[in-house]
Design a protein around this motif. Structure first.
Motif, PDB file in Angstrom:
ATOM      1  N   TYR A 126     -13.118   5.091   0.393  1.00  0.00           N
ATOM      2  CA  TYR A 126     -12.541   4.728   1.686  1.00  0.00           C
ATOM      3  C   TYR A 126     -11.011   4.828   1.680  1.00  0.00           C
ATOM      4  O   TYR A 126     -10.337   4.251   2.523  1.00  0.00           O
ATOM      5  CB  TYR A 126     -12.967   3.312   2.067  1.00  0.00           C
ATOM      6  CG  TYR A 126     -14.467   3.150   2.218  1.00  0.00           C
ATOM      7  CD1 TYR A 126     -15.097   3.466   3.419  1.00  0.00           C
ATOM      8  CD2 TYR A 126     -15.247   2.718   1.150  1.00  0.00           C
ATOM      9  CE1 TYR A 126     -16.474   3.340   3.547  1.00  0.00           C
ATOM     10  CE2 TYR A 126     -16.623   2.586   1.269  1.00  0.00           C
ATOM     11  CZ  TYR A 126     -17.230   2.897   2.467  1.00  0.00           C
ATOM     12  OH  TYR A 126     -18.589   2.776   2.594  1.00  0.00           O
ATOM     13  N   GLY A 127     -10.476   5.576   0.730  1.00  0.00           N
ATOM     14  CA  GLY A 127      -9.034   5.694   0.620  1.00  0.00           C
ATOM     15  C   GLY A 127      -8.374   6.246   1.870  1.00  0.00           C
ATOM     16  O   GLY A 127      -7.226   5.907   2.177  1.00  0.00           O
ATOM     17  N   HIS A 128      -9.093   7.097   2.616  1.00  0.00           N
ATOM     18  CA  HIS A 128      -8.494   7.682   3.825  1.00  0.00           C
ATOM     19  C   HIS A 128      -8.148   6.613   4.858  1.00  0.00           C
ATOM     20  O   HIS A 128      -7.239   6.807   5.672  1.00  0.00           O
ATOM     21  CB  HIS A 128      -9.443   8.699   4.438  1.00  0.00           C
ATOM     22  CG  HIS A 128     -10.754   8.124   4.890  1.00  0.00           C
ATOM     23  ND1 HIS A 128     -11.761   7.772   4.002  1.00  0.00           N
ATOM     24  CD2 HIS A 128     -11.226   7.823   6.121  1.00  0.00           C
ATOM     25  CE1 HIS A 128     -12.787   7.296   4.672  1.00  0.00           C
ATOM     26  NE2 HIS A 128     -12.491   7.301   5.958  1.00  0.00           N
TER      27      HIS A 128
ATOM     28  N   PHE B  30      -6.912   3.633   4.106  1.00  0.00           N
ATOM     29  CA  PHE B  30      -5.608   3.125   3.689  1.00  0.00           C
ATOM     30  C   PHE B  30      -4.507   4.091   4.110  1.00  0.00           C
ATOM     31  O   PHE B  30      -3.442   3.683   4.582  1.00  0.00           O
ATOM     32  CB  PHE B  30      -5.575   2.949   2.168  1.00  0.00           C
ATOM     33  CG  PHE B  30      -6.210   1.678   1.689  1.00  0.00           C
ATOM     34  CD1 PHE B  30      -5.436   0.572   1.399  1.00  0.00           C
ATOM     35  CD2 PHE B  30      -7.572   1.584   1.520  1.00  0.00           C
ATOM     36  CE1 PHE B  30      -6.013  -0.606   0.959  1.00  0.00           C
ATOM     37  CE2 PHE B  30      -8.157   0.418   1.076  1.00  0.00           C
ATOM     38  CZ  PHE B  30      -7.373  -0.683   0.793  1.00  0.00           C
TER      39      PHE B  30
ATOM     40  N   ARG C 157      -6.895   1.843  -7.007  1.00  0.00           N
ATOM     41  CA  ARG C 157      -8.338   2.110  -7.078  1.00  0.00           C
ATOM     42  C   ARG C 157      -8.949   2.213  -5.682  1.00  0.00           C
ATOM     43  O   ARG C 157      -9.828   3.050  -5.426  1.00  0.00           O
ATOM     44  CB  ARG C 157      -9.038   1.005  -7.873  1.00  0.00           C
ATOM     45  CG  ARG C 157      -8.656   0.938  -9.339  1.00  0.00           C
ATOM     46  CD  ARG C 157      -9.126   2.144 -10.101  1.00  0.00           C
ATOM     47  NE  ARG C 157      -8.728   2.074 -11.513  1.00  0.00           N
ATOM     48  CZ  ARG C 157      -8.922   3.062 -12.386  1.00  0.00           C
ATOM     49  NH1 ARG C 157      -9.504   4.184 -11.992  1.00  0.00           N
ATOM     50  NH2 ARG C 157      -8.537   2.932 -13.640  1.00  0.00           N
ATOM     51  N   LEU C 158      -8.487   1.360  -4.771  1.00  0.00           N
ATOM     52  CA  LEU C 158      -9.006   1.415  -3.408  1.00  0.00           C
ATOM     53  C   LEU C 158      -8.530   2.680  -2.698  1.00  0.00           C
ATOM     54  O   LEU C 158      -9.273   3.293  -1.930  1.00  0.00           O
ATOM     55  CB  LEU C 158      -8.569   0.169  -2.636  1.00  0.00           C
ATOM     56  CG  LEU C 158      -9.192  -1.152  -3.113  1.00  0.00           C
ATOM     57  CD1 LEU C 158      -8.512  -2.338  -2.438  1.00  0.00           C
ATOM     58  CD2 LEU C 158     -10.689  -1.185  -2.853  1.00  0.00           C
ATOM     59  N   LEU C 159      -7.280   3.071  -2.945  1.00  0.00           N
ATOM     60  CA  LEU C 159      -6.734   4.278  -2.324  1.00  0.00           C
ATOM     61  C   LEU C 159      -7.466   5.530  -2.783  1.00  0.00           C
ATOM     62  O   LEU C 159      -7.628   6.485  -2.003  1.00  0.00           O
ATOM     63  CB  LEU C 159      -5.249   4.413  -2.670  1.00  0.00           C
ATOM     64  CG  LEU C 159      -4.251   3.656  -1.811  1.00  0.00           C
ATOM     65  CD1 LEU C 159      -2.882   3.639  -2.480  1.00  0.00           C
ATOM     66  CD2 LEU C 159      -4.149   4.272  -0.428  1.00  0.00           C
ATOM     67  N   THR C 160      -7.870   5.558  -4.041  1.00  0.00           N
ATOM     68  CA  THR C 160      -8.509   6.755  -4.588  1.00  0.00           C
ATOM     69  C   THR C 160     -10.032   6.676  -4.528  1.00  0.00           C
ATOM     70  O   THR C 160     -10.718   7.566  -5.032  1.00  0.00           O
ATOM     71  CB  THR C 160      -8.065   6.972  -6.052  1.00  0.00           C
ATOM     72  OG1 THR C 160      -8.338   5.786  -6.822  1.00  0.00           O
ATOM     73  CG2 THR C 160      -6.577   7.276  -6.122  1.00  0.00           C
TER      74      THR C 160
ATOM     75  N   MET D 122       1.203   4.279  -2.901  1.00  0.00           N
ATOM     76  CA  MET D 122       0.992   5.680  -2.535  1.00  0.00           C
ATOM     77  C   MET D 122       2.173   6.533  -2.969  1.00  0.00           C
ATOM     78  O   MET D 122       2.005   7.644  -3.480  1.00  0.00           O
ATOM     79  CB  MET D 122       0.769   5.794  -1.029  1.00  0.00           C
ATOM     80  CG  MET D 122      -0.530   5.195  -0.550  1.00  0.00           C
ATOM     81  SD  MET D 122      -0.777   5.407   1.222  1.00  0.00           S
ATOM     82  CE  MET D 122      -0.991   7.169   1.314  1.00  0.00           C
TER      83      MET D 122
ATOM     84  N   ILE E 209       0.403   9.854  -4.220  1.00  0.00           N
ATOM     85  CA  ILE E 209      -0.786  10.145  -3.419  1.00  0.00           C
ATOM     86  C   ILE E 209      -0.308  10.691  -2.082  1.00  0.00           C
ATOM     87  O   ILE E 209       0.463  10.053  -1.380  1.00  0.00           O
ATOM     88  CB  ILE E 209      -1.625   8.873  -3.207  1.00  0.00           C
ATOM     89  CG1 ILE E 209      -2.110   8.332  -4.557  1.00  0.00           C
ATOM     90  CG2 ILE E 209      -2.819   9.142  -2.291  1.00  0.00           C
ATOM     91  CD1 ILE E 209      -2.791   6.982  -4.469  1.00  0.00           C
TER      92      ILE E 209
ATOM     93  N   ILE F 225       0.838  -1.200   0.000  1.00  0.00           N
ATOM     94  CA  ILE F 225       0.000   0.000   0.000  1.00  0.00           C
ATOM     95  C   ILE F 225       0.872   1.250   0.000  1.00  0.00           C
ATOM     96  O   ILE F 225       0.651   2.196  -0.761  1.00  0.00           O
ATOM     97  CB  ILE F 225      -0.952  -0.009   1.213  1.00  0.00           C
ATOM     98  CG1 ILE F 225      -1.897  -1.211   1.140  1.00  0.00           C
ATOM     99  CG2 ILE F 225      -1.761   1.287   1.263  1.00  0.00           C
ATOM    100  CD1 ILE F 225      -2.672  -1.459   2.423  1.00  0.00           C
TER     101      ILE F 225
END
Length: 305
Positions: free
Chosen positions: A176-178, A180, A170-173, A111, A116, A107
């Motif tokens: 619920y990305g916050h 991660f 995709r999950l980070l953006t 980032m 990110i 992860i």
């Protein structure tokens, strides 16, 4: 999106899945099939991303009960004791799930590579487990993974790692990305909840105080209590107790220890106390519970590795 889910189901049929969890040629990717409802089984959620293609599941996390079904996914960012149950599955319409194992390092790498911004989370900590609705992007990535099943080994190794990184992106953006970001931020600190969880996992079979856990993670006792419960839904000593009971059950289930030996192995000084807490958590005394598990094909709660 339903079209993509149907396509995924058709692709999964080629694997001729047996009951339970099936590994694939991709080390971090596995498939789960259940032909009937399962008992509510306590277990430990490990860092992972799990998509339901067909069927429904129920999760008991602390005092909360979460239902998720076809097209939904569950993400776990920490090792968190919980209870899971497949509901409504039949041989004609089985539960089918896809699982991706995650690590905090992966992860953090995505980032950094995708630039990110990592910002400290708000003072209010979010849960380490959440359920979301998959979109076409995530479903297409699973299709690409399944398409690799007959590719050369070098191609599988290289392309699957790229697909996994895109999944994490995709999950980070996503919505619920916050959460991660919260996990990575905590791992970058010298202490924090992530370190407290690891410390308890390393020392679960001995007696310790909350002060020790707080010192190990450079936190105050009050701060540890508040943030630990926000992330795991339980207090640190409750987390330790659940780890002890899970390990004792595993030892008895594989025949390597009886109830008394298992209790001592995981740190209980009193077999009577162990029996009381075991019954409260699993619903039966140790020996009765193990006999019941041996009689019935009861699966693990989360098909963990």
């Amino acid at each position: 999106m339903q079209t993509k889910l149907d396509q995924l189901l058709e692709m999964v049929e080629f694997f001729n899945l047996a009951e339970g969890r099936s590994e694939t040629v991709i080390p971090f990717f596995s498939l789960i099939r259940r032909n009937r409802p399962t008992a509510l089984m306590p277990g430990v959620l490990t860092p992972s991303f799990c998509l339901i293609l067909q069927g429904s599941k129920k999760l008991h996390l602390g005092q909360d009960t979460i239902y998720y079904s076809t097209g939904d996914y569950l993400v776990s960012l920490f090792d968190i004791p919980a209870s899971g149950q497949v509901v409504g599955a039949t041989r004609q319409s089985p539960y089918i799930g896809l699982r991706i194992d995650l690590t905090a390092e992966e992860i953090a790498f995505v980032m950094m590579e995708a630039e990110i911004n990592v910002k400290p989370p708000n003072q209010k900590m979010g849960p380490g487990v959440y359920v979301g609705k998959s979109d076409e992007h995530l479903q297409l990535l699973f299709i690409r993974l399944l398409e690799l099943r007959e590719s050369p080994e070098a191609e599988i190794r290289f392309l699957s790692s790229l697909i996994k990184r895109e999944m994490i992106f995709r999950l980070l953006t996503g919505d619920y990305g916050h959460l991660f970001v919260q996990r990575v931020f905590m791992d970058q600190q010298s202490g924090g909840i992530s370190r407290a969880i690891e410390w308890i996992k390393e020392n679960y079979n001995r007696t310790f105080t909350i002060d020790e856990v707080a010192r190990s993670s450079n936190m105050s006792v009050s701060g540890l209590h508040h943030k630990f419960k926000a992330v795991t839904t339980m207090a640190p000593l409750q987390y330790q107790k659940q780890l002890r009971l899970q390990e004792a059950r595993r030892l008895m289930l594989n025949g390597s220890a009886n109830a008394t030996a298992a209790a001592l192995e995981v740190g209980y000084e009193s077999p009577a106390q162990f029996s009381r807490e075991y019954r409260r958590h699993f619903g039966l005394p140790p020996l009765q519970d193990i006999k019941a598990l041996h009689r019935l094909p009861v699966p693990e709660a989360f098909e963990t590795s």
